[in-house]
Design a protein around this motif. Structure first.
Motif, PDB file in Angstrom:
ATOM      1  N   GLY A 260      49.092  42.669  55.158  1.00  0.00           N
ATOM      2  CA  GLY A 260      50.173  43.256  54.372  1.00  0.00           C
ATOM      3  C   GLY A 260      50.878  42.216  53.518  1.00  0.00           C
ATOM      4  N   ARG A 261      51.056  41.040  54.059  1.00  0.00           N
ATOM      5  CA  ARG A 261      51.701  39.956  53.301  1.00  0.00           C
ATOM      6  C   ARG A 261      50.801  39.467  52.160  1.00  0.00           C
ATOM      7  N   ILE A 262      49.497  39.439  52.422  1.00  0.00           N
ATOM      8  CA  ILE A 262      48.563  39.027  51.373  1.00  0.00           C
ATOM      9  C   ILE A 262      48.591  40.026  50.214  1.00  0.00           C
ATOM     10  N   THR A 263      48.540  41.305  50.533  1.00  0.00           N
ATOM     11  CA  THR A 263      48.557  42.321  49.471  1.00  0.00           C
ATOM     12  C   THR A 263      49.909  42.362  48.767  1.00  0.00           C
ATOM     13  N   GLN A 264      50.987  42.073  49.491  1.00  0.00           N
ATOM     14  CA  GLN A 264      52.303  41.999  48.866  1.00  0.00           C
ATOM     15  C   GLN A 264      52.321  40.917  47.790  1.00  0.00           C
ATOM     16  N   ARG A 265      51.776  39.759  48.139  1.00  0.00           N
ATOM     17  CA  ARG A 265      51.706  38.645  47.189  1.00  0.00           C
ATOM     18  C   ARG A 265      50.795  38.998  46.009  1.00  0.00           C
ATOM     19  N   TYR A 266      49.651  39.599  46.305  1.00  0.00           N
ATOM     20  CA  TYR A 266      48.690  39.967  45.262  1.00  0.00           C
ATOM     21  C   TYR A 266      49.298  40.983  44.297  1.00  0.00           C
ATOM     22  N   ASN A 267      49.967  41.991  44.829  1.00  0.00           N
ATOM     23  CA  ASN A 267      50.577  43.025  43.985  1.00  0.00           C
ATOM     24  C   ASN A 267      51.681  42.448  43.108  1.00  0.00           C
ATOM     25  N   HIS A 268      52.456  41.515  43.661  1.00  0.00           N
ATOM     26  CA  HIS A 268      53.511  40.880  42.869  1.00  0.00           C
ATOM     27  C   HIS A 268      52.910  40.094  41.706  1.00  0.00           C
ATOM     28  N   LEU A 269      51.842  39.331  41.995  1.00  0.00           N
ATOM     29  CA  LEU A 269      51.188  38.559  40.933  1.00  0.00           C
ATOM     30  C   LEU A 269      50.603  39.474  39.862  1.00  0.00           C
ATOM     31  N   THR A 270      50.011  40.580  40.298  1.00  0.00           N
ATOM     32  CA  THR A 270      49.410  41.523  39.353  1.00  0.00           C
ATOM     33  C   THR A 270      50.476  42.156  38.453  1.00  0.00           C
ATOM     34  N   ASP A 271      51.553  42.623  39.054  1.00  0.00           N
ATOM     35  CA  ASP A 271      52.612  43.307  38.296  1.00  0.00           C
ATOM     36  C   ASP A 271      53.331  42.371  37.336  1.00  0.00           C
ATOM     37  N   SER A 272      53.456  41.100  37.707  1.00  0.00           N
ATOM     38  CA  SER A 272      54.194  40.145  36.880  1.00  0.00           C
ATOM     39  C   SER A 272      53.333  39.486  35.809  1.00  0.00           C
ATOM     40  N   GLY A 273      52.019  39.722  35.872  1.00  0.00           N
ATOM     41  CA  GLY A 273      51.106  39.073  34.930  1.00  0.00           C
ATOM     42  C   GLY A 273      50.682  37.695  35.395  1.00  0.00           C
ATOM     43  N   GLY A 274      51.194  37.271  36.545  1.00  0.00           N
ATOM     44  CA  GLY A 274      50.866  35.946  37.051  1.00  0.00           C
ATOM     45  C   GLY A 274      49.424  35.803  37.492  1.00  0.00           C
ATOM     46  N   LEU A 275      48.828  36.893  37.978  1.00  0.00           N
ATOM     47  CA  LEU A 275      47.449  36.819  38.440  1.00  0.00           C
ATOM     48  C   LEU A 275      46.503  36.514  37.291  1.00  0.00           C
ATOM     49  N   SER A 276      46.692  37.205  36.182  1.00  0.00           N
ATOM     50  CA  SER A 276      45.840  36.982  35.014  1.00  0.00           C
ATOM     51  C   SER A 276      45.985  35.556  34.505  1.00  0.00           C
ATOM     52  N   ALA A 277      47.225  35.076  34.423  1.00  0.00           N
ATOM     53  CA  ALA A 277      47.467  33.716  33.938  1.00  0.00           C
ATOM     54  C   ALA A 277      46.842  32.686  34.868  1.00  0.00           C
ATOM     55  N   MET A 278      46.983  32.900  36.170  1.00  0.00           N
ATOM     56  CA  MET A 278      46.435  31.960  37.151  1.00  0.00           C
ATOM     57  C   MET A 278      44.916  31.907  37.063  1.00  0.00           C
ATOM     58  N   ARG A 279      44.280  33.078  36.957  1.00  0.00           N
ATOM     59  CA  ARG A 279      42.818  33.092  36.875  1.00  0.00           C
ATOM     60  C   ARG A 279      42.320  32.462  35.579  1.00  0.00           C
ATOM     61  N   GLN A 280      43.053  32.628  34.488  1.00  0.00           N
ATOM     62  CA  GLN A 280      42.666  31.997  33.234  1.00  0.00           C
ATOM     63  C   GLN A 280      42.727  30.475  33.350  1.00  0.00           C
ATOM     64  N   GLN A 281      43.774  29.982  33.997  1.00  0.00           N
ATOM     65  CA  GLN A 281      43.898  28.541  34.206  1.00  0.00           C
ATOM     66  C   GLN A 281      42.787  28.022  35.099  1.00  0.00           C
ATOM     67  N   GLN A 282      42.433  28.819  36.114  1.00  0.00           N
ATOM     68  CA  GLN A 282      41.334  28.441  36.999  1.00  0.00           C
ATOM     69  C   GLN A 282      40.022  28.353  36.236  1.00  0.00           C
ATOM     70  N   GLN A 283      39.813  29.259  35.274  1.00  0.00           N
ATOM     71  CA  GLN A 283      38.587  29.253  34.480  1.00  0.00           C
ATOM     72  C   GLN A 283      38.468  27.968  33.663  1.00  0.00           C
ATOM     73  N   VAL A 284      39.593  27.540  33.084  1.00  0.00           N
ATOM     74  CA  VAL A 284      39.581  26.315  32.269  1.00  0.00           C
ATOM     75  C   VAL A 284      39.290  25.100  33.152  1.00  0.00           C
ATOM     76  N   ARG A 285      39.940  25.047  34.322  1.00  0.00           N
ATOM     77  CA  ARG A 285      39.689  23.916  35.219  1.00  0.00           C
ATOM     78  C   ARG A 285      38.251  23.947  35.733  1.00  0.00           C
ATOM     79  N   TRP A 286      37.728  25.157  35.922  1.00  0.00           N
ATOM     80  CA  TRP A 286      36.331  25.314  36.325  1.00  0.00           C
ATOM     81  C   TRP A 286      35.413  24.729  35.251  1.00  0.00           C
ATOM     82  N   MET A 287      35.725  25.007  33.986  1.00  0.00           N
ATOM     83  CA  MET A 287      34.922  24.495  32.887  1.00  0.00           C
ATOM     84  C   MET A 287      34.836  22.972  32.941  1.00  0.00           C
ATOM     85  N   TRP A 288      36.000  22.310  33.131  1.00  0.00           N
ATOM     86  CA  TRP A 288      35.991  20.851  33.171  1.00  0.00           C
ATOM     87  C   TRP A 288      35.283  20.327  34.418  1.00  0.00           C
TER      88      TRP A 288
END
Length: 336
Positions: A260-288
Protein backbone atom coordinates in the motif's frame (compact mmCIF):
# COMPACT_ATOMS: atom_id res chain seq x y z
CA UNK A 1 20.35 -33.21 -34.99
CA UNK A 2 19.72 -33.22 -31.24
CA UNK A 3 16.69 -31.55 -29.67
CA UNK A 4 18.88 -28.84 -28.13
CA UNK A 5 20.56 -28.13 -31.47
CA UNK A 6 17.20 -27.92 -33.21
CA UNK A 7 15.95 -25.55 -30.50
CA UNK A 8 19.01 -23.35 -30.87
CA UNK A 9 18.63 -23.23 -34.64
CA UNK A 10 14.95 -22.35 -34.30
CA UNK A 11 15.73 -19.46 -31.98
CA UNK A 12 18.43 -18.09 -34.27
CA UNK A 13 15.98 -17.98 -37.18
CA UNK A 14 13.36 -15.83 -35.45
CA UNK A 15 12.84 -12.51 -37.16
CA UNK A 16 12.27 -9.16 -35.46
CA UNK A 17 8.57 -9.47 -36.29
CA UNK A 18 8.38 -12.94 -34.74
CA UNK A 19 10.06 -11.79 -31.53
CA UNK A 20 7.73 -8.79 -31.27
CA UNK A 21 4.59 -10.83 -32.02
CA UNK A 22 5.59 -13.49 -29.49
CA UNK A 23 6.27 -10.97 -26.72
CA UNK A 24 3.05 -9.06 -27.40
CA UNK A 25 1.03 -12.27 -27.23
CA UNK A 26 2.55 -13.13 -23.87
CA UNK A 27 4.22 -16.31 -25.11
CA UNK A 28 6.60 -17.31 -22.31
CA UNK A 29 9.07 -19.18 -24.50
CA UNK A 30 9.30 -16.29 -26.94
CA UNK A 31 9.68 -13.79 -24.09
CA UNK A 32 12.57 -15.81 -22.68
CA UNK A 33 14.17 -16.02 -26.14
CA UNK A 34 13.84 -12.27 -26.64
CA UNK A 35 15.58 -11.61 -23.30
CA UNK A 36 18.34 -14.07 -24.23
CA UNK A 37 18.78 -12.17 -27.50
CA UNK A 38 19.09 -8.89 -25.59
CA UNK A 39 21.62 -10.39 -23.18
CA UNK A 40 23.84 -11.67 -26.00
CA UNK A 41 27.03 -9.75 -26.67
CA UNK A 42 27.30 -10.90 -30.28
CA UNK A 43 27.16 -7.83 -32.58
CA UNK A 44 24.54 -9.38 -34.89
CA UNK A 45 22.34 -10.23 -31.90
CA UNK A 46 22.72 -6.77 -30.40
CA UNK A 47 21.64 -5.13 -33.63
CA UNK A 48 18.53 -7.30 -33.89
CA UNK A 49 17.80 -6.81 -30.17
CA UNK A 50 17.73 -3.03 -30.58
CA UNK A 51 15.29 -3.36 -33.46
CA UNK A 52 13.05 -5.54 -31.29
CA UNK A 53 13.24 -2.98 -28.47
CA UNK A 54 12.28 -0.14 -30.82
CA UNK A 55 9.19 -2.06 -31.90
CA UNK A 56 8.22 -2.90 -28.32
CA UNK A 57 8.96 0.53 -26.81
CA UNK A 58 5.44 1.96 -27.38
CA UNK A 59 4.00 -0.94 -25.34
CA UNK A 60 6.36 -0.47 -22.39
CA UNK A 61 6.24 1.82 -19.38
CA UNK A 62 2.92 0.69 -17.90
CA UNK A 63 4.19 -0.97 -14.74
CA UNK A 64 5.31 -0.31 -11.20
CA UNK A 65 9.05 -0.95 -11.10
CA UNK A 66 10.36 -1.92 -7.67
CA UNK A 67 13.98 -2.58 -6.78
CA UNK A 68 14.66 -4.83 -3.80
CA UNK A 69 18.03 -5.17 -2.13
CA UNK A 70 19.13 -6.39 1.25
CA UNK A 71 21.76 -7.93 3.45
CA UNK A 72 22.55 -11.65 3.03
CA UNK A 73 20.06 -13.74 4.95
CA UNK A 74 17.36 -11.08 4.93
CA UNK A 75 14.98 -13.43 3.14
CA UNK A 76 14.67 -11.61 -0.19
CA UNK A 77 13.52 -14.68 -2.11
CA UNK A 78 10.87 -15.63 0.45
CA UNK A 79 9.71 -12.02 0.56
CA UNK A 80 9.42 -11.76 -3.23
CA UNK A 81 7.70 -15.15 -3.46
CA UNK A 82 5.08 -14.14 -0.87
CA UNK A 83 4.58 -10.58 -2.15
CA UNK A 84 4.40 -11.73 -5.76
CA UNK A 85 1.83 -14.41 -4.92
CA UNK A 86 -0.28 -11.82 -3.08
CA UNK A 87 -0.17 -9.56 -6.12
CA UNK A 88 -1.08 -12.22 -8.68
CA UNK A 89 -4.02 -13.20 -6.45
CA UNK A 90 -5.21 -9.60 -6.82
CA UNK A 91 -5.03 -9.82 -10.61
CA UNK A 92 -1.56 -8.40 -11.24
CA UNK A 93 0.98 -9.91 -13.61
CA UNK A 94 4.36 -10.01 -11.90
CA UNK A 95 7.80 -10.30 -13.50
CA UNK A 96 10.76 -11.00 -11.24
CA UNK A 97 14.20 -10.15 -12.56
CA UNK A 98 16.44 -11.95 -10.10
CA UNK A 99 20.07 -11.02 -10.60
CA UNK A 100 22.56 -13.75 -9.69
CA UNK A 101 26.13 -13.00 -8.64
CA UNK A 102 28.57 -14.19 -11.27
CA UNK A 103 31.82 -15.68 -10.04
CA UNK A 104 34.69 -13.31 -10.78
CA UNK A 105 37.00 -16.33 -10.97
CA UNK A 106 35.00 -18.79 -13.08
CA UNK A 107 32.33 -16.60 -14.65
CA UNK A 108 29.63 -18.99 -13.45
CA UNK A 109 26.46 -18.19 -11.51
CA UNK A 110 23.98 -20.22 -9.53
CA UNK A 111 20.76 -19.13 -11.23
CA UNK A 112 18.68 -20.93 -8.63
CA UNK A 113 15.97 -18.34 -8.05
CA UNK A 114 13.15 -20.46 -9.47
CA UNK A 115 13.78 -23.08 -6.82
CA UNK A 116 13.83 -20.42 -4.11
CA UNK A 117 10.49 -18.95 -5.26
CA UNK A 118 8.43 -22.12 -5.43
CA UNK A 119 4.98 -20.49 -5.52
CA UNK A 120 5.75 -17.90 -8.19
CA UNK A 121 7.60 -20.47 -10.29
CA UNK A 122 4.30 -22.30 -10.90
CA UNK A 123 2.08 -19.20 -11.08
CA UNK A 124 0.61 -18.54 -14.54
CA UNK A 125 0.59 -14.81 -13.84
CA UNK A 126 4.24 -14.64 -12.85
CA UNK A 127 7.50 -14.78 -14.79
CA UNK A 128 10.90 -15.29 -13.16
CA UNK A 129 14.03 -14.48 -15.08
CA UNK A 130 17.32 -15.18 -13.31
CA UNK A 131 20.23 -13.44 -15.00
CA UNK A 132 23.95 -13.44 -14.18
CA UNK A 133 25.56 -10.08 -13.42
CA UNK A 134 28.63 -11.02 -15.49
CA UNK A 135 30.70 -8.82 -13.23
CA UNK A 136 28.57 -5.72 -13.82
CA UNK A 137 28.99 -3.04 -11.16
CA UNK A 138 25.78 -2.35 -9.32
CA UNK A 139 24.55 -5.88 -8.90
CA UNK A 140 22.38 -5.70 -11.99
CA UNK A 141 22.97 -7.09 -15.44
CA UNK A 142 24.12 -4.97 -18.33
CA UNK A 143 20.71 -5.37 -19.90
CA UNK A 144 18.38 -5.35 -16.89
CA UNK A 145 16.83 -2.05 -18.01
CA UNK A 146 16.03 -3.46 -21.44
CA UNK A 147 14.61 -6.63 -19.93
CA UNK A 148 12.22 -4.48 -17.88
CA UNK A 149 10.88 -2.92 -21.08
CA UNK A 150 10.38 -6.31 -22.74
CA UNK A 151 8.46 -7.66 -19.72
CA UNK A 152 6.27 -4.56 -19.70
CA UNK A 153 5.53 -5.01 -23.41
CA UNK A 154 4.49 -8.59 -22.58
CA UNK A 155 1.83 -7.25 -20.22
CA UNK A 156 3.47 -7.49 -16.80
CA UNK A 157 2.30 -4.57 -14.65
CA UNK A 158 4.59 -5.18 -11.67
CA UNK A 159 8.34 -5.57 -12.16
CA UNK A 160 10.39 -6.69 -9.15
CA UNK A 161 14.17 -6.43 -9.52
CA UNK A 162 16.06 -8.41 -6.91
CA UNK A 163 19.65 -7.25 -6.63
CA UNK A 164 22.77 -8.72 -5.08
CA UNK A 165 23.56 -7.72 -1.49
CA UNK A 166 23.89 -4.21 -0.15
CA UNK A 167 26.75 -1.84 -0.91
CA UNK A 168 27.67 1.42 -2.59
CA UNK A 169 27.55 -0.17 -6.05
CA UNK A 170 23.90 -1.16 -5.47
CA UNK A 171 22.90 2.45 -6.09
CA UNK A 172 22.78 1.42 -9.76
CA UNK A 173 19.42 -0.31 -9.33
CA UNK A 174 17.76 2.91 -8.19
CA UNK A 175 18.49 4.32 -11.64
CA UNK A 176 16.00 1.96 -13.28
CA UNK A 177 13.09 1.61 -10.84
CA UNK A 178 10.31 3.79 -9.47
CA UNK A 179 10.67 2.58 -5.89
CA UNK A 180 13.75 1.22 -4.16
CA UNK A 181 13.50 -0.66 -0.89
CA UNK A 182 15.98 -2.23 1.49
CA UNK A 183 15.06 -5.52 3.11
CA UNK A 184 16.88 -5.89 6.42
CA UNK A 185 16.71 -8.02 9.55
CA UNK A 186 17.00 -7.55 13.30
CA UNK A 187 20.38 -6.56 14.74
CA UNK A 188 20.41 -2.87 13.84
CA UNK A 189 23.69 -2.00 15.53
CA UNK A 190 25.68 -4.59 13.61
CA UNK A 191 23.73 -4.30 10.38
CA UNK A 192 24.03 -0.52 10.18
CA UNK A 193 27.80 -0.91 10.08
CA UNK A 194 27.48 -2.85 6.84
CA UNK A 195 25.09 -0.48 5.10
CA UNK A 196 26.67 2.36 3.15
CA UNK A 197 25.31 5.84 3.61
CA UNK A 198 24.82 6.15 -0.14
CA UNK A 199 22.40 3.23 -0.15
CA UNK A 200 20.35 4.63 2.72
CA UNK A 201 20.15 7.95 0.90
CA UNK A 202 18.39 6.45 -2.10
CA UNK A 203 16.07 4.09 -0.21
CA UNK A 204 12.34 4.80 -0.50
CA UNK A 205 11.56 2.33 2.29
CA UNK A 206 13.23 0.03 4.79
CA UNK A 207 11.45 -3.21 5.64
CA UNK A 208 12.66 -5.28 8.59
CA UNK A 209 11.84 -8.87 7.76
CA UNK A 210 11.48 -11.95 9.97
CA UNK A 211 9.42 -10.04 12.55
CA UNK A 212 7.83 -13.22 13.88
CA UNK A 213 8.03 -15.48 16.91
CA UNK A 214 10.73 -14.63 19.43
CA UNK A 215 12.33 -12.33 16.87
CA UNK A 216 9.41 -9.87 16.67
CA UNK A 217 10.58 -7.67 19.56
CA UNK A 218 14.11 -7.53 18.14
CA UNK A 219 12.72 -6.61 14.72
CA UNK A 220 10.76 -3.68 16.16
CA UNK A 221 13.84 -2.48 18.05
CA UNK A 222 15.87 -2.67 14.84
CA UNK A 223 13.19 -0.75 12.94
CA UNK A 224 13.43 2.04 15.51
CA UNK A 225 17.20 2.09 15.09
CA UNK A 226 16.92 2.30 11.31
CA UNK A 227 14.37 5.11 11.65
CA UNK A 228 16.80 7.11 13.79
CA UNK A 229 19.53 6.54 11.20
CA UNK A 230 17.29 7.92 8.44
CA UNK A 231 16.68 11.13 10.40
CA UNK A 232 20.27 12.24 9.93
CA UNK A 233 20.20 11.62 6.18
CA UNK A 234 18.69 14.05 3.71
CA UNK A 235 15.90 12.30 1.76
CA UNK A 236 16.28 12.17 -2.01
CA UNK A 237 12.76 13.60 -2.37
CA UNK A 238 11.49 16.21 0.07
CA UNK A 239 7.95 15.09 -0.67
CA UNK A 240 8.53 11.58 0.67
CA UNK A 241 9.83 10.44 4.04
CA UNK A 242 11.07 6.83 3.72
CA UNK A 243 9.02 4.68 6.13
CA UNK A 244 10.45 1.83 8.17
CA UNK A 245 8.11 -1.15 8.52
CA UNK A 246 8.32 -4.57 10.12
CA UNK A 247 7.10 -7.61 8.21
CA UNK A 248 7.11 -11.39 8.23
CA UNK A 249 7.35 -12.80 4.72
CA UNK A 250 7.20 -16.30 6.17
CA UNK A 251 3.86 -15.64 7.88
CA UNK A 252 2.66 -13.14 5.24
CA UNK A 253 2.20 -10.35 7.77
CA UNK A 254 2.67 -6.66 7.00
CA UNK A 255 3.03 -7.14 3.25
CA UNK A 256 -0.36 -5.59 2.41
CA UNK A 257 0.62 -2.42 4.28
CA UNK A 258 4.04 -2.45 2.59
CA UNK A 259 2.51 -2.70 -0.89
CA UNK A 260 0.00 0.00 0.00
CA UNK A 261 2.84 2.39 0.77
CA UNK A 262 4.56 1.54 -2.51
CA UNK A 263 1.41 2.24 -4.53
CA UNK A 264 0.81 5.42 -2.52
CA UNK A 265 4.24 6.67 -3.56
CA UNK A 266 3.74 5.54 -7.17
CA UNK A 267 0.34 7.24 -7.46
CA UNK A 268 1.72 10.48 -6.03
CA UNK A 269 4.58 10.47 -8.55
CA UNK A 270 2.18 9.72 -11.40
CA UNK A 271 -0.31 12.45 -10.45
CA UNK A 272 2.39 15.08 -9.93
CA UNK A 273 4.23 14.31 -13.18
CA UNK A 274 7.28 13.26 -11.19
CA UNK A 275 7.24 9.70 -12.49
CA UNK A 276 7.55 10.78 -16.11
CA UNK A 277 10.34 13.24 -15.29
CA UNK A 278 12.23 10.65 -13.24
CA UNK A 279 12.03 8.01 -15.96
CA UNK A 280 13.20 10.50 -18.58
CA UNK A 281 16.23 11.34 -16.45
CA UNK A 282 16.90 7.64 -15.99
CA UNK A 283 16.84 7.18 -19.77
CA UNK A 284 19.49 9.87 -20.26
CA UNK A 285 21.72 8.40 -17.56
CA UNK A 286 21.17 4.98 -19.14
CA UNK A 287 22.38 6.38 -22.46
CA UNK A 288 25.64 7.59 -20.91
CA UNK A 289 26.10 4.28 -19.10
CA UNK A 290 25.77 2.50 -22.44
CA UNK A 291 28.31 4.90 -23.98
CA UNK A 292 30.79 3.89 -21.29
CA UNK A 293 29.94 0.21 -21.79
CA UNK A 294 30.48 0.41 -25.54
CA UNK A 295 33.75 2.31 -25.19
CA UNK A 296 35.17 -0.25 -22.77
CA UNK A 297 34.14 -3.09 -25.10
CA UNK A 298 35.82 -1.43 -28.08
CA UNK A 299 38.92 -0.67 -26.03
CA UNK A 300 39.35 -4.26 -24.85
CA UNK A 301 38.70 -5.65 -28.33
CA UNK A 302 41.23 -3.39 -30.07
CA UNK A 303 44.07 -5.55 -31.52
CA UNK A 304 46.91 -3.25 -30.43
CA UNK A 305 45.47 -2.91 -26.93
CA UNK A 306 45.10 -6.69 -26.60
CA UNK A 307 48.70 -7.12 -27.72
CA UNK A 308 50.11 -4.65 -25.20
CA UNK A 309 48.04 -5.75 -22.17
CA UNK A 310 50.51 -8.44 -20.92
CA UNK A 311 53.49 -6.08 -20.92
CA UNK A 312 51.52 -3.21 -19.38
CA UNK A 313 50.11 -5.44 -16.64
CA UNK A 314 53.60 -6.74 -15.94
CA UNK A 315 54.94 -3.18 -15.68
CA UNK A 316 52.20 -2.26 -13.23
CA UNK A 317 52.86 -5.42 -11.22
CA UNK A 318 56.60 -4.81 -10.85
CA UNK A 319 56.15 -1.11 -10.17
CA UNK A 320 57.84 0.36 -13.25
CA UNK A 321 54.54 1.87 -14.33
CA UNK A 322 51.75 3.29 -12.19
CA UNK A 323 48.15 2.25 -12.90
CA UNK A 324 47.31 5.81 -14.00
CA UNK A 325 50.24 5.98 -16.44
CA UNK A 326 49.35 2.52 -17.74
CA UNK A 327 45.79 3.64 -18.37
CA UNK A 328 47.02 6.76 -20.17
CA UNK A 329 49.32 4.64 -22.32
CA UNK A 330 46.52 2.31 -23.42
CA UNK A 331 44.10 5.18 -24.07
CA UNK A 332 46.73 7.04 -26.09
CA UNK A 333 47.31 3.93 -28.20
CA UNK A 334 43.56 3.51 -28.63
CA UNK A 335 43.11 7.11 -29.79
CA UNK A 336 45.99 6.92 -32.22
Amino acid sequence: MSASSASSTSRSRLSVEEYVAGVRSGDRANLAQAITLIESRKPEHQEQAQQVLLELAPLAGQSIRVGISGVPGAGKSTFIDTLGTNLTAEGHKVAVLAVDPTSARTGGSILGDKTRMANLATDDNAFIRPSPTSGTLGGVTRTTRETILVCEAAGFDVILVETVGVGQSEVAVAEMVDFFMLLLIAGAGDELQGIKKGVLEIADMIAVNKADGDNEIKAKASAAEYQRALRIISPKDRGWTPPVVTISALENRGLDDLWGRITQRYNHLTDSGGLSAMRQQQQVRWMWAMVEDRLVEKLKAHPEIKAMVPSVESAVTNGTLTPALAADKMLRTFRE
